[in-house]
Write an enzyme that holds these catalytic residues in place. Sequence first.
Site, PDB file in Angstrom:
ATOM      1  N   ASP A 140       0.811  -1.222   0.000  1.00 18.85           N
ATOM      2  CA  ASP A 140       0.000   0.000   0.000  1.00 18.85           C
ATOM      3  C   ASP A 140       0.840   1.265   0.000  1.00 18.85           C
ATOM      4  OD1 ASP A 140      -2.531   1.144  -0.172  1.00 18.85           O
ATOM      5  OD2 ASP A 140      -2.685   1.428   1.996  1.00 18.85           O
ATOM      6  N   ASP A 176      -3.762  -4.893  -4.932  1.00 18.44           N
ATOM      7  CA  ASP A 176      -3.110  -3.627  -5.269  1.00 18.44           C
ATOM      8  C   ASP A 176      -1.637  -3.762  -5.651  1.00 18.44           C
ATOM      9  OD1 ASP A 176      -5.524  -2.471  -4.667  1.00 18.44           O
ATOM     10  OD2 ASP A 176      -4.827  -1.339  -2.931  1.00 18.44           O
ATOM     11  N   ASP A 316     -12.109   1.267   5.761  1.00 19.35           N
ATOM     12  CA  ASP A 316     -10.996   1.425   4.828  1.00 19.35           C
ATOM     13  C   ASP A 316      -9.832   2.180   5.459  1.00 19.35           C
ATOM     14  OD1 ASP A 316     -12.157   0.174   2.561  1.00 19.35           O
ATOM     15  OD2 ASP A 316     -13.339   1.956   2.167  1.00 19.35           O
TER      16      ASP A 316
END
Length: 342
Positions: A140, A176, A316
């Site tokens: 991330d 991701d 989130d």
Amino acid sequence: MSRLRRRTRTAALAAALALVTTGTLMAVTLTAQTATAGVTSLGVTSLGVTSLGVTSPEAEPVAAAELYVDPTTQAYAAWEAAGGTDKELLAKIALTPQAYWVGNWADADHSRAEVADYTGRAAAAGRTGVLTVYAIPGRDCGNHSGGGVPESEYARWVDTVAGGIEGSPVVILEPDALAQLGDCDGQGDRVGYLRYAAAALTDAGARVYVDAGHSGWLSPAEAARRLQLVGFSDAVGFALNTSNYQTTAATQAYAEQVSAQVGGRPYVIDTSRNGNGSNGEWCNPRGRALGEQPRFVDDATSLDALLWVKLPGESDGACNGGPVAGAWWQEIALELAANASW
């Protein structure tokens, strides 16, 4: 642009879920170690759940037919504690099959034990579990779900976790990671890590789908190019829309373009929170809805399954009024459920 939030595991309940289906009866039996431990039968309907009781298989949603419902999620605990309308709404989340996330918030041996427990329960129930592996170095890019295993430890971590797999779960590999390829320092040999993980998890019996972002992120050609870097010598296919809100229709149209450029490889779509589509925000956007219930798909497209990869109701990150990433946020869970079309 999507950023994926890790789920925070609460202490796992000592629970076993048994699903028994005959020609006329389906029962879900849960035994938990609590002060009021007992055996509860849950009736499942097209809306998620009835009041306590047993129902016929005709009332069981197709979505839940082959995927495993985990009774140790935060949503399940919230549903058990709720009453009235809140309980009815939370049932839509708690009794829907969702992924189990495993990452470096626990040491490798503990993660292996969690994987063995979850996949073992799913296999014993005759259902398919879904694991999300989320520990890539530079995860991330240091945002809300920043972290990951050190570069020197990733292969060992993956091997340890893979050793806990029982049965043949679906694995969503490193959300991701490909979409953020090259976006920040600390990623190491990210393509090599993904290749290694796909091989190790496949050898352990998993059906691996490499995450490739979503339809609002990379062009189909670029997503295909990055997937080809990893290759499909071990991974079955690719995953899209993990923790994002793009509609299923838009995602599938995009996915078919990507698939055509990677040899017709199959894909899975996260529909957990895409019922109202995207409003352009990625971190706890309001006004969203639960999407289609998860199910395996066998049609003329390359779609293998609609899955709930993100766990609805888990934040989130500390944005738009939400708590830290992975924490349970009942307010938004109820909103997602109330806005669902089913």
